[in-house]
Every structure is written in C-alpha cells, then in structure tokens.
Design a protein around this motif. Sequence first.
Motif, PDB file in Angstrom:
ATOM      1  N   PRO A 141      13.817 -37.463 -26.557  1.00 13.81           N
ATOM      2  CA  PRO A 141      12.541 -38.437 -27.194  1.00 13.81           C
ATOM      3  C   PRO A 141      12.735 -39.677 -26.615  1.00 13.81           C
ATOM      4  O   PRO A 141      11.870 -40.582 -26.230  1.00 13.81           O
ATOM      5  CB  PRO A 141      12.948 -38.287 -28.508  1.00 13.81           C
ATOM      6  CG  PRO A 141      13.544 -36.808 -28.989  1.00 13.81           C
ATOM      7  CD  PRO A 141      14.183 -36.814 -27.634  1.00 13.81           C
ATOM      8  N   MET A 142      14.144 -40.171 -26.576  1.00 14.80           N
ATOM      9  CA  MET A 142      14.260 -41.651 -25.921  1.00 14.80           C
ATOM     10  C   MET A 142      13.926 -41.527 -24.558  1.00 14.80           C
ATOM     11  O   MET A 142      13.324 -42.672 -24.107  1.00 14.80           O
ATOM     12  CB  MET A 142      15.625 -42.074 -26.142  1.00 14.80           C
ATOM     13  CG  MET A 142      15.909 -42.423 -27.691  1.00 14.80           C
ATOM     14  SD  MET A 142      17.781 -42.392 -28.067  1.00 14.80           S
ATOM     15  CE  MET A 142      18.073 -40.712 -28.277  1.00 14.80           C
ATOM     16  N   ASP A 143      14.180 -40.577 -23.680  1.00 10.92           N
ATOM     17  CA  ASP A 143      14.009 -40.577 -22.245  1.00 10.92           C
ATOM     18  C   ASP A 143      12.543 -40.709 -22.019  1.00 10.92           C
ATOM     19  O   ASP A 143      11.967 -41.596 -21.100  1.00 10.92           O
ATOM     20  CB  ASP A 143      14.558 -39.303 -21.682  1.00 10.92           C
ATOM     21  CG  ASP A 143      16.205 -39.423 -21.851  1.00 10.92           C
ATOM     22  OD1 ASP A 143      16.796 -40.294 -21.814  1.00 10.92           O
ATOM     23  OD2 ASP A 143      16.635 -38.013 -21.555  1.00 10.92           O
ATOM     24  N   THR A 166      16.392 -25.582 -20.332  1.00 12.14           N
ATOM     25  CA  THR A 166      16.893 -25.819 -19.092  1.00 12.14           C
ATOM     26  C   THR A 166      17.865 -27.357 -19.206  1.00 12.14           C
ATOM     27  O   THR A 166      18.286 -27.607 -17.736  1.00 12.14           O
ATOM     28  CB  THR A 166      15.567 -26.072 -17.892  1.00 12.14           C
ATOM     29  OG1 THR A 166      14.736 -26.756 -18.630  1.00 12.14           O
ATOM     30  CG2 THR A 166      14.810 -24.697 -17.563  1.00 12.14           C
ATOM     31  N   LEU A 167      17.647 -27.754 -20.268  1.00 14.43           N
ATOM     32  CA  LEU A 167      18.294 -29.040 -20.611  1.00 14.43           C
ATOM     33  C   LEU A 167      19.715 -28.803 -21.171  1.00 14.43           C
ATOM     34  O   LEU A 167      19.754 -27.829 -22.073  1.00 14.43           O
ATOM     35  CB  LEU A 167      17.584 -30.070 -21.298  1.00 14.43           C
ATOM     36  CG  LEU A 167      16.271 -30.484 -20.889  1.00 14.43           C
ATOM     37  CD1 LEU A 167      15.310 -31.527 -21.927  1.00 14.43           C
ATOM     38  CD2 LEU A 167      16.523 -30.953 -19.321  1.00 14.43           C
ATOM     39  N   THR A 168      20.771 -29.668 -21.301  1.00 15.40           N
ATOM     40  CA  THR A 168      22.067 -29.574 -21.881  1.00 15.40           C
ATOM     41  C   THR A 168      21.812 -29.933 -23.269  1.00 15.40           C
ATOM     42  O   THR A 168      20.659 -30.637 -23.715  1.00 15.40           O
ATOM     43  CB  THR A 168      22.915 -30.480 -21.244  1.00 15.40           C
ATOM     44  OG1 THR A 168      22.426 -31.740 -21.048  1.00 15.40           O
ATOM     45  CG2 THR A 168      23.207 -30.002 -19.447  1.00 15.40           C
ATOM     46  N   ALA A 169      22.635 -29.771 -24.098  1.00 15.27           N
ATOM     47  CA  ALA A 169      22.692 -30.177 -25.281  1.00 15.27           C
ATOM     48  C   ALA A 169      22.412 -31.885 -25.396  1.00 15.27           C
ATOM     49  O   ALA A 169      21.564 -32.394 -26.100  1.00 15.27           O
ATOM     50  CB  ALA A 169      23.865 -29.832 -26.307  1.00 15.27           C
ATOM     51  N   LEU A 170      23.272 -32.495 -24.444  1.00 16.84           N
ATOM     52  CA  LEU A 170      23.006 -34.016 -24.530  1.00 16.84           C
ATOM     53  C   LEU A 170      21.586 -34.412 -24.044  1.00 16.84           C
ATOM     54  O   LEU A 170      20.832 -35.290 -24.714  1.00 16.84           O
ATOM     55  CB  LEU A 170      24.168 -34.644 -23.433  1.00 16.84           C
ATOM     56  CG  LEU A 170      23.908 -35.871 -23.567  1.00 16.84           C
ATOM     57  CD1 LEU A 170      24.128 -36.933 -24.647  1.00 16.84           C
ATOM     58  CD2 LEU A 170      24.871 -36.701 -22.407  1.00 16.84           C
ATOM     59  N   GLU A 171      20.942 -33.619 -22.975  1.00 14.43           N
ATOM     60  CA  GLU A 171      19.789 -34.112 -22.496  1.00 14.43           C
ATOM     61  C   GLU A 171      18.542 -33.681 -23.933  1.00 14.43           C
ATOM     62  O   GLU A 171      17.707 -34.458 -23.883  1.00 14.43           O
ATOM     63  CB  GLU A 171      19.610 -33.501 -21.195  1.00 14.43           C
ATOM     64  CG  GLU A 171      20.137 -33.667 -20.131  1.00 14.43           C
ATOM     65  CD  GLU A 171      20.134 -32.617 -19.214  1.00 14.43           C
ATOM     66  OE1 GLU A 171      20.408 -33.124 -17.835  1.00 14.43           O
ATOM     67  OE2 GLU A 171      20.024 -31.433 -19.042  1.00 14.43           O
ATOM     68  N   ARG A 210       7.643 -41.697 -33.144  1.00 15.37           N
ATOM     69  CA  ARG A 210       8.800 -41.610 -31.928  1.00 15.37           C
ATOM     70  C   ARG A 210       9.879 -42.485 -32.253  1.00 15.37           C
ATOM     71  O   ARG A 210      10.941 -42.036 -31.841  1.00 15.37           O
ATOM     72  CB  ARG A 210       8.005 -42.214 -30.797  1.00 15.37           C
ATOM     73  CG  ARG A 210       8.892 -42.213 -29.600  1.00 15.37           C
ATOM     74  CD  ARG A 210       8.144 -42.996 -28.352  1.00 15.37           C
ATOM     75  NE  ARG A 210       8.009 -44.107 -28.715  1.00 15.37           N
ATOM     76  CZ  ARG A 210       7.017 -45.264 -28.042  1.00 15.37           C
ATOM     77  NH1 ARG A 210       6.390 -44.901 -27.058  1.00 15.37           N
ATOM     78  NH2 ARG A 210       7.237 -46.577 -28.551  1.00 15.37           N
ATOM     79  N   ASP A 211       9.713 -43.473 -33.006  1.00 12.37           N
ATOM     80  CA  ASP A 211      10.803 -44.362 -32.918  1.00 12.37           C
ATOM     81  C   ASP A 211      11.604 -44.496 -34.234  1.00 12.37           C
ATOM     82  O   ASP A 211      12.564 -44.557 -34.103  1.00 12.37           O
ATOM     83  CB  ASP A 211      10.321 -45.903 -33.070  1.00 12.37           C
ATOM     84  CG  ASP A 211       9.595 -46.239 -31.544  1.00 12.37           C
ATOM     85  OD1 ASP A 211       9.867 -45.624 -30.747  1.00 12.37           O
ATOM     86  OD2 ASP A 211       8.915 -47.344 -31.648  1.00 12.37           O
ATOM     87  N   LYS A 212      11.070 -43.867 -35.319  1.00 10.23           N
ATOM     88  CA  LYS A 212      11.799 -43.890 -36.512  1.00 10.23           C
ATOM     89  C   LYS A 212      12.041 -42.520 -37.153  1.00 10.23           C
ATOM     90  O   LYS A 212      13.018 -42.421 -38.251  1.00 10.23           O
ATOM     91  CB  LYS A 212      11.007 -44.700 -37.605  1.00 10.23           C
ATOM     92  CG  LYS A 212      10.714 -46.024 -37.241  1.00 10.23           C
ATOM     93  CD  LYS A 212      11.779 -47.046 -37.483  1.00 10.23           C
ATOM     94  CE  LYS A 212      11.688 -48.769 -37.260  1.00 10.23           C
ATOM     95  NZ  LYS A 212      12.522 -49.245 -37.230  1.00 10.23           N
TER      96      LYS A 212
END
Length: 165
Positions: free
Chosen positions: A120-122, A110-115, A95-97
């Motif tokens: 993963p961080m969200d 359903t999500l934008t490119a930014l989303e 998850r972190d690396k």
Amino acid sequence: MITTPIAHRATAVAARAADLSKEYGQGETRVIALDHVTVNFHQGEYTAIMGPSGSGKSTLMHCVAGLDTFSGGSVRIGDTELGSLKDKQLTRLRRDKIGFIFQAFNLLPTLTALENITLPMDIAGRRPDKKWLREVIDMVGLSDRLGHRPAQLSGGQQLGVPPGP
C-alpha cells in the motif's frame, strides 16, 4: 452480534461507530443490516466481532473502514467523521489510516511477505518508517520469513496472526 475487546488496557479510541445503522432495499425487500450499533475500537487492541451468519459483522467492519456507506449514525476514525468525506478524501483516509484484513484476504503470490506488507505504501509512493515497519514485522512474527512468498507461509502467518507464547 457481539463485539468483544480482547485486550483490556485503557487506550485511546482509534475508531468509533455511534448509533450506526445500515439498510438495504425498500418496502418489503428492506433489510436492516445494522440497527443502531455503537462500538469503540481502541488503539493497540484486538477486537473480536462474533455472531451468526447475517448478523451484520462484515457490514459493520465495511462501514467502519469506509468501504461502504451507512444509513444513519456516525463513524469516526480518530477525529475524522467519515460521513462528511467526499470520495477522494475517503480514499486518502483509507490509504493512509486504515489497515484491514479481510476474511478472504488476497496476498499477491508473486510478492514476498515484505513486499506484501509494504505494497500500500509503495502504491502511494511512500517509504515506510523503518521503526514502524520493524514493529509490525516483530508483532506478527515474520522477521525470519520476509523473503518468503505467501505459499511458503502458514495460514496464520498469511493472516498476520501474532505467534503464541
């Protein structure tokens, strides 16, 4: 299987497989998917892994990314040896690396490119570092497409392929 670094700068090793082996099955059904493979993946570089179907390309990537176990040898992400990690530690490391683009990638439509970039961080309850996020967006050339959904992006943009010169 041939691994070929595309960039040729002297950079630190981000991930390393040493004498890596992976076997499936036993006896007559035994398959050696990786046979003592050693490869370094350097920070800030792209590496192409090429070979015929069944040569172990996906198995190598799955083992190096901690998505699959290996039968022998070692895998390091930075200074961390994957073979010694328990499941929760391995999940946290992935998850972190580790960033991974699968051959059959799955962007959420359903999500934008930014989303999709920050998902993963969200999920981890973290906010991305703004400088890092800007660098990633600029590197893949999506700064003017962040509000677009995957169906509105080209195949290369969906894969995160940097724009050509």
